[in-house]
Design a protein around this motif. Structure first.
Motif, PDB file in Angstrom:
ATOM      1  N   ASN A  52       0.775  -1.288  -0.131  1.00 35.13           N
ATOM      2  CA  ASN A  52      -0.016   0.025  -0.129  1.00 35.13           C
ATOM      3  C   ASN A  52       1.023   1.341  -0.060  1.00 35.13           C
ATOM      4  OD1 ASN A  52      -2.599  -1.511   0.214  1.00 35.13           O
ATOM      5  ND2 ASN A  52      -2.278  -1.479   2.303  1.00 35.13           N
ATOM      6  N   LYS A  53       0.685   2.081  -1.012  1.00 33.11           N
ATOM      7  CA  LYS A  53       1.432   3.273  -1.219  1.00 33.11           C
ATOM      8  C   LYS A  53       0.524   4.442  -0.642  1.00 33.11           C
ATOM      9  CE  LYS A  53       5.512   1.283  -2.843  1.00 33.11           C
ATOM     10  NZ  LYS A  53       6.633   1.312  -1.711  1.00 33.11           N
ATOM     11  N   GLN A  54       1.107   5.612  -0.455  1.00 32.19           N
ATOM     12  CA  GLN A  54       0.097   6.826  -0.041  1.00 32.19           C
ATOM     13  C   GLN A  54       0.267   7.760  -0.908  1.00 32.19           C
ATOM     14  OE1 GLN A  54      -1.814   6.372   2.450  1.00 32.19           O
ATOM     15  NE2 GLN A  54      -1.239   4.353   2.648  1.00 32.19           N
ATOM     16  N   SER A  55       1.209   7.736  -2.184  1.00 33.57           N
ATOM     17  CA  SER A  55       1.064   8.881  -2.895  1.00 33.57           C
ATOM     18  C   SER A  55      -0.052   8.921  -3.628  1.00 33.57           C
ATOM     19  CB  SER A  55       2.415   8.944  -4.014  1.00 33.57           C
ATOM     20  OG  SER A  55       1.914   7.831  -4.890  1.00 33.57           O
ATOM     21  N   SER A  56      -0.455  10.183  -4.024  1.00 30.53           N
ATOM     22  CA  SER A  56      -1.787  10.395  -4.948  1.00 30.53           C
ATOM     23  C   SER A  56      -1.642   9.780  -6.342  1.00 30.53           C
ATOM     24  CB  SER A  56      -2.117  11.724  -5.159  1.00 30.53           C
ATOM     25  OG  SER A  56      -1.030  12.470  -5.787  1.00 30.53           O
ATOM     26  N   TYR A  57      -0.340   9.783  -7.010  1.00 26.28           N
ATOM     27  CA  TYR A  57      -0.381   8.917  -8.038  1.00 26.28           C
ATOM     28  C   TYR A  57      -0.593   7.687  -7.973  1.00 26.28           C
ATOM     29  CZ  TYR A  57       2.140   6.867 -12.002  1.00 26.28           C
ATOM     30  OH  TYR A  57       2.211   6.225 -13.138  1.00 26.28           O
ATOM     31  N   LEU A  58      -0.064   6.920  -7.108  1.00 25.78           N
ATOM     32  CA  LEU A  58      -0.338   5.428  -6.744  1.00 25.78           C
ATOM     33  C   LEU A  58      -1.660   5.217  -6.607  1.00 25.78           C
ATOM     34  CD1 LEU A  58       3.037   4.209  -5.204  1.00 25.78           C
ATOM     35  CD2 LEU A  58       2.341   3.800  -7.612  1.00 25.78           C
ATOM     36  N   LYS A  59      -2.219   6.205  -5.636  1.00 29.15           N
ATOM     37  CA  LYS A  59      -3.840   5.940  -5.157  1.00 29.15           C
ATOM     38  C   LYS A  59      -4.393   5.931  -6.624  1.00 29.15           C
ATOM     39  CE  LYS A  59      -3.945   7.169  -0.535  1.00 29.15           C
ATOM     40  NZ  LYS A  59      -4.406   8.287   0.339  1.00 29.15           N
ATOM     41  N   GLU A  60      -4.154   6.691  -7.278  1.00 28.52           N
ATOM     42  CA  GLU A  60      -5.058   6.978  -8.694  1.00 28.52           C
ATOM     43  C   GLU A  60      -4.735   5.726  -9.677  1.00 28.52           C
ATOM     44  OE1 GLU A  60      -7.809   8.826 -10.729  1.00 28.52           O
ATOM     45  OE2 GLU A  60      -6.892   9.698  -9.077  1.00 28.52           O
ATOM     46  N   MET A  61      -3.467   5.098  -9.639  1.00 27.43           N
ATOM     47  CA  MET A  61      -3.319   3.929 -10.381  1.00 27.43           C
ATOM     48  C   MET A  61      -3.980   2.809  -9.690  1.00 27.43           C
ATOM     49  SD  MET A  61      -1.246   4.714 -12.995  1.00 27.43           S
ATOM     50  CE  MET A  61      -0.689   2.939 -13.347  1.00 27.43           C
ATOM     51  N   GLU A  62      -4.155   2.749  -8.466  1.00 21.27           N
ATOM     52  CA  GLU A  62      -4.894   1.756  -7.966  1.00 21.27           C
ATOM     53  C   GLU A  62      -6.543   1.616  -8.345  1.00 21.27           C
ATOM     54  OE1 GLU A  62      -3.917   2.160  -3.614  1.00 21.27           O
ATOM     55  OE2 GLU A  62      -2.066   1.084  -4.054  1.00 21.27           O
ATOM     56  N   LYS A  63      -6.844   2.951  -8.735  1.00 22.59           N
ATOM     57  CA  LYS A  63      -8.161   2.802  -9.252  1.00 22.59           C
ATOM     58  C   LYS A  63      -8.337   2.095 -10.542  1.00 22.59           C
ATOM     59  CE  LYS A  63      -9.537   7.297  -7.166  1.00 22.59           C
ATOM     60  NZ  LYS A  63      -9.707   8.581  -7.505  1.00 22.59           N
ATOM     61  N   LEU A  64      -7.375   1.951 -11.377  1.00 19.60           N
ATOM     62  CA  LEU A  64      -7.254   1.246 -12.616  1.00 19.60           C
ATOM     63  C   LEU A  64      -6.629   0.006 -12.310  1.00 19.60           C
ATOM     64  CD1 LEU A  64      -5.774   3.902 -14.924  1.00 19.60           C
ATOM     65  CD2 LEU A  64      -8.312   3.170 -14.727  1.00 19.60           C
ATOM     66  N   ALA A  65      -6.108  -0.336 -11.093  1.00 21.76           N
ATOM     67  CA  ALA A  65      -5.576  -1.670 -10.949  1.00 21.76           C
ATOM     68  C   ALA A  65      -6.293  -2.873 -10.626  1.00 21.76           C
ATOM     69  CB  ALA A  65      -4.622  -1.515  -9.355  1.00 21.76           C
ATOM     70  N   VAL A  66      -5.609  -3.960 -10.883  1.00 20.79           N
ATOM     71  CA  VAL A  66      -6.213  -5.170 -10.382  1.00 20.79           C
ATOM     72  C   VAL A  66      -5.137  -5.726  -9.288  1.00 20.79           C
ATOM     73  CG1 VAL A  66      -6.644  -7.622 -11.287  1.00 20.79           C
ATOM     74  CG2 VAL A  66      -6.848  -5.732 -13.114  1.00 20.79           C
ATOM     75  N   ALA A  67      -5.659  -5.620  -8.135  1.00 23.65           N
ATOM     76  CA  ALA A  67      -4.941  -5.454  -6.918  1.00 23.65           C
ATOM     77  C   ALA A  67      -4.404  -7.125  -6.612  1.00 23.65           C
ATOM     78  CB  ALA A  67      -5.513  -4.977  -5.710  1.00 23.65           C
ATOM     79  N   SER A  68      -3.209  -7.294  -6.661  1.00 27.48           N
ATOM     80  CA  SER A  68      -2.745  -8.663  -6.103  1.00 27.48           C
ATOM     81  C   SER A  68      -1.139  -8.614  -5.804  1.00 27.48           C
ATOM     82  CB  SER A  68      -2.912  -9.541  -7.161  1.00 27.48           C
ATOM     83  OG  SER A  68      -2.506 -10.696  -7.329  1.00 27.48           O
ATOM     84  N   ASN A  69      -0.761  -9.480  -5.498  1.00 24.19           N
ATOM     85  CA  ASN A  69       0.811  -9.567  -5.459  1.00 24.19           C
ATOM     86  C   ASN A  69       1.327 -10.388  -6.638  1.00 24.19           C
ATOM     87  OD1 ASN A  69       3.434 -10.960  -4.335  1.00 24.19           O
ATOM     88  ND2 ASN A  69       2.694  -9.884  -2.551  1.00 24.19           N
ATOM     89  N   ILE A  70       2.593 -10.122  -6.873  1.00 24.96           N
ATOM     90  CA  ILE A  70       3.385 -10.881  -8.053  1.00 24.96           C
ATOM     91  C   ILE A  70       3.347 -12.250  -7.962  1.00 24.96           C
ATOM     92  CG2 ILE A  70       5.669 -10.910  -6.930  1.00 24.96           C
ATOM     93  CD1 ILE A  70       6.730 -10.095  -9.637  1.00 24.96           C
ATOM     94  N   SER A  71       3.032 -12.754  -6.880  1.00 24.76           N
ATOM     95  CA  SER A  71       2.790 -14.335  -6.733  1.00 24.76           C
ATOM     96  C   SER A  71       1.457 -14.614  -7.290  1.00 24.76           C
ATOM     97  CB  SER A  71       3.143 -14.699  -5.252  1.00 24.76           C
ATOM     98  OG  SER A  71       1.864 -14.219  -4.327  1.00 24.76           O
ATOM     99  N   LYS A  72       0.663 -13.673  -7.896  1.00 23.83           N
ATOM    100  CA  LYS A  72      -0.918 -14.141  -8.319  1.00 23.83           C
ATOM    101  C   LYS A  72      -0.709 -13.615  -9.576  1.00 23.83           C
ATOM    102  CE  LYS A  72      -3.185 -14.360  -4.142  1.00 23.83           C
ATOM    103  NZ  LYS A  72      -4.393 -14.506  -3.382  1.00 23.83           N
ATOM    104  N   VAL A  73       0.355 -13.513 -10.242  1.00 20.82           N
ATOM    105  CA  VAL A  73       0.600 -13.007 -11.723  1.00 20.82           C
ATOM    106  C   VAL A  73       1.019 -14.299 -12.300  1.00 20.82           C
ATOM    107  CG1 VAL A  73       1.618 -11.655 -13.353  1.00 20.82           C
ATOM    108  CG2 VAL A  73       1.042 -10.793 -11.352  1.00 20.82           C
ATOM    109  N   PHE A  74       0.271 -14.775 -13.299  1.00 17.74           N
ATOM    110  CA  PHE A  74       0.447 -16.047 -13.895  1.00 17.74           C
ATOM    111  C   PHE A  74       0.850 -16.168 -15.467  1.00 17.74           C
ATOM    112  CE2 PHE A  74      -2.428 -17.226 -10.384  1.00 17.74           C
ATOM    113  CZ  PHE A  74      -1.406 -17.982  -9.889  1.00 17.74           C
ATOM    114  N   PRO A  75       2.013 -16.621 -16.070  1.00 20.62           N
ATOM    115  CA  PRO A  75       2.347 -16.747 -17.308  1.00 20.62           C
ATOM    116  C   PRO A  75       1.018 -17.216 -18.308  1.00 20.62           C
ATOM    117  CG  PRO A  75       3.452 -18.344 -16.338  1.00 20.62           C
ATOM    118  CD  PRO A  75       2.572 -17.789 -15.286  1.00 20.62           C
ATOM    119  N   LYS A  76       0.698 -16.457 -19.336  1.00 20.69           N
ATOM    120  CA  LYS A  76      -0.131 -16.835 -20.262  1.00 20.69           C
ATOM    121  C   LYS A  76       0.511 -17.705 -21.341  1.00 20.69           C
ATOM    122  CE  LYS A  76      -3.433 -15.134 -23.572  1.00 20.69           C
ATOM    123  NZ  LYS A  76      -3.950 -13.882 -24.446  1.00 20.69           N
TER     124      LYS A  76
END
Length: 162
Positions: A52-76
């Motif tokens: 969780n980052k506090q900067s307004s830029y990252l908060k704005e990015m999180e609105k578009l984000a699919v929140a997860s940890n890198i361990s939940k990213v799977f190769p296609k």
């Protein structure tokens, strides 16, 4: 946690999505546990993170984000056939998003049965499909080697009977 070896910038991956379950995209940047993905549905540079980052830029990015940890990213699997595979043991990656994508692809082609080895997965078509269960279809599977014909409940039944 370090990124898996096959998750690098430029990789095609699956990331969790709160609406679609999984969405595919391409990694544009990796920073520790944070992964930035240009997704196929237009969410540009979506952040996938476990922090969780506090900067307004990252908060704005999180609105578009699919929140997860890198361990939940799977190769296609970019080389998967467009119509899916009839036996999911043929998939390069046997993980949740790969399995669901394969089942969805086959379902769209009215292929409701799919194998995973000798296990039959059936996706409910929510309609009657009498042609799948007539005598002619049953005769086709009678005595056929398992996996010789398209996945079907009759193949499993005949193999169990024999």
């Amino acid at each position: 946690m370090a990124a898996p070896d096959n998750i690098i910038v430029g990789s095609h991956v699956w990331v969790e999505d709160p609406v679609l379950a999984w969405i595919d995209g391409e990694i544009t940047r990796i920073n520790g546990n944070e992964v930035y993905v240009n997704t196929a549905n237009g969410k540009k540079d979506a952040k996938v993170s476990g922090q969780n980052k506090q900067s307004s830029y990252l908060k704005e990015m999180e609105k578009l984000a699919v929140a997860s940890n890198i361990s939940k990213v799977f190769p296609k699997d970019t080389e998967a056939p467009p119509g899916g595979v009839d036996d999911m043991t043929k998939l390069s990656y046997l993980h949740e998003p790969g399995v669901l994508q394969n089942l969805a692809t086959r379902y769209e082609l009215n292929e409701i049965y799919t194998y995973t080895g000798n296990i039959l997965i059936a996706v409910n078509p929510f309609q009657r499909l009498p042609h799948l269960y007539d005598t002619h279809m049953m005769e086709q599977y009678k005595g056929a080697t398992f996996g010789e014909l398209s996945p079907h409940v009759f193949a499993v039944g005949d193999a169990a009977y024999r």
